[in-house]
Enzyme design. Sequence first.
Site, PDB file in Angstrom:
ATOM      1  N   CYS A  56      27.312  40.686   4.970  1.00  8.42           N
ATOM      2  CA  CYS A  56      27.540  41.386   6.230  1.00  8.42           C
ATOM      3  C   CYS A  56      27.712  42.882   5.967  1.00  8.42           C
ATOM      4  O   CYS A  56      28.450  43.275   5.051  1.00  8.42           O
ATOM      5  CB  CYS A  56      28.794  40.828   6.914  1.00  8.42           C
ATOM      6  SG  CYS A  56      29.153  41.625   8.505  1.00  8.42           S
ATOM      7  N   CYS A  60      35.082  45.240   7.445  1.00 13.93           N
ATOM      8  CA  CYS A  60      36.360  44.633   7.802  1.00 13.93           C
ATOM      9  C   CYS A  60      37.139  44.325   6.517  1.00 13.93           C
ATOM     10  O   CYS A  60      36.673  43.549   5.671  1.00 13.93           O
ATOM     11  CB  CYS A  60      36.138  43.348   8.603  1.00 13.93           C
ATOM     12  SG  CYS A  60      35.020  43.555  10.021  1.00 13.93           S
ATOM     13  N   CYS A  63      37.744  40.653   5.170  1.00 10.34           N
ATOM     14  CA  CYS A  63      36.652  39.667   5.189  1.00 10.34           C
ATOM     15  C   CYS A  63      35.932  39.534   3.848  1.00 10.34           C
ATOM     16  O   CYS A  63      35.337  40.511   3.354  1.00 10.34           O
ATOM     17  CB  CYS A  63      35.639  40.036   6.270  1.00 10.34           C
ATOM     18  SG  CYS A  63      34.366  38.766   6.471  1.00 10.34           S
ATOM     19  N   CYS A 100      31.625  25.046  16.728  1.00 11.94           N
ATOM     20  CA  CYS A 100      31.518  26.500  16.663  1.00 11.94           C
ATOM     21  C   CYS A 100      30.657  26.889  15.468  1.00 11.94           C
ATOM     22  O   CYS A 100      30.836  26.355  14.366  1.00 11.94           O
ATOM     23  CB  CYS A 100      32.896  27.130  16.530  1.00 11.94           C
ATOM     24  SG  CYS A 100      34.052  26.638  17.826  1.00 11.94           S
ATOM     25  N   CYS A 131      30.079  26.803  20.763  1.00 13.24           N
ATOM     26  CA  CYS A 131      30.636  28.147  20.616  1.00 13.24           C
ATOM     27  C   CYS A 131      29.906  28.827  19.468  1.00 13.24           C
ATOM     28  O   CYS A 131      29.512  28.167  18.504  1.00 13.24           O
ATOM     29  CB  CYS A 131      32.139  28.076  20.323  1.00 13.24           C
ATOM     30  SG  CYS A 131      32.933  29.700  20.099  1.00 13.24           S
ATOM     31  N   CYS A 191      36.014  33.593  23.985  1.00 15.46           N
ATOM     32  CA  CYS A 191      36.968  33.208  22.947  1.00 15.46           C
ATOM     33  C   CYS A 191      37.288  34.484  22.175  1.00 15.46           C
ATOM     34  O   CYS A 191      36.413  35.053  21.513  1.00 15.46           O
ATOM     35  CB  CYS A 191      36.357  32.151  22.033  1.00 15.46           C
ATOM     36  SG  CYS A 191      37.373  31.717  20.611  1.00 15.46           S
ATOM     37  N   ARG A 263      44.830  28.975  19.949  1.00 14.48           N
ATOM     38  CA  ARG A 263      44.358  28.193  18.806  1.00 14.48           C
ATOM     39  C   ARG A 263      44.994  28.666  17.499  1.00 14.48           C
ATOM     40  O   ARG A 263      44.981  29.853  17.173  1.00 14.48           O
ATOM     41  CB  ARG A 263      42.842  28.288  18.687  1.00 14.48           C
ATOM     42  CG  ARG A 263      42.268  27.516  17.494  1.00 14.48           C
ATOM     43  CD  ARG A 263      40.763  27.589  17.435  1.00 14.48           C
ATOM     44  NE  ARG A 263      40.165  27.038  18.635  1.00 14.48           N
ATOM     45  CZ  ARG A 263      39.230  27.634  19.347  1.00 14.48           C
ATOM     46  NH1 ARG A 263      38.771  28.812  18.972  1.00 14.48           N
ATOM     47  NH2 ARG A 263      38.747  27.075  20.429  1.00 14.48           N
TER      48      ARG A 263
END
Length: 347
Positions: A56, A60, A63, A100, A131, A191, A263
């Site tokens: 990616c 972040c 991550c 998901c 999702c 979400c 969640r």
Amino acid sequence: MSQISIRHNWTVEQVQQLFALPMNDLLFQAQTIHRQVFDPNQVQISRLLSIKTGACPEDCKYCPQSARYNTGLEKERLMEVERVLEEASKAKDAGASRFCMGAAWRNPHERDMPYILQMIKGVKGLGMETCMTLGMLDADQASQLADAGLDYYNHNLDTSPEFYNDIITTRSYQDRLDTLQHVRDSGMKVCSGGIVGLGEQPKDRAGLLVALANLEKHPDSVPINMLVKVEGTPLADTDDLDPLEFVRTIAVARIMMPASRVRLSAGREGMTDELQAMCFFAGANSIFYGCKLLTTANPGESEDHRLFERLGLSASQGDPVAFDKVLQQNAQLESATSSQFYDAAAN
């Protein structure tokens, strides 16, 4: 029964006051609200699958999938549609009601969209809620996903607007808000939640929940993640968050967003059964099932079965309460209350 309030005008100061309540008072308030909207002994179960792992371009700091950090993660191309549907079928057999799918992208590429749309239609064909989390979306991409039948789109705000740039610099907070708006405009459910334990201040946890609750409509699902520290990421040596502060975050989220699914997401692998039980009492009513969340560990299904048995919890199917039903309950309560009193101003 107290009246449920669906608010979109919270201030950070008001939320800090909730966080400062004695724990017993905070949990009582959260549980009281929770019981007015949901069955307190049912938990919605989702399964999360990484359909494209690693490489990616975002930075972040939490991550392991960022191409900027050396975490030893093996990169994988977009998973074949057939394999995704096999995993979805296994998840359904294990009790999951929502499947998901996550891809480590800044945003979806047009060349990948046909395969993404096939995955959605295939999972829907199994009778499951769908999702996806694919990074940022423009309005056209959101419409394509909605037309294919996608029920939910996940796009977390991560933290407060004030602390955000300490964690991510390759996309702005407004970029995230714009994606959520495209999702909502397309008719899909939102979400969106965040991560705690990033090294933020208590005020930032309040600020995150304010940003979520003050959206035009509360997110339908609010995942609250505990940072999973991964060697090679800039946050690998961050101090642990007090577990009771995590419980407080769950409880305050429940009070502020009464009709949302809250969640328990990343970080459950490191939580004791007792801590998870407190989170369920505080208003959490959704979890991710399965031994892996994208690339990090998660309790196995057998462990969750044993925990549910010990706590007397069961898996729920789908979302039983909509926002309009909560508002209708409020109107009925107001009518019942007012009819008990003589209105002197009417004469």
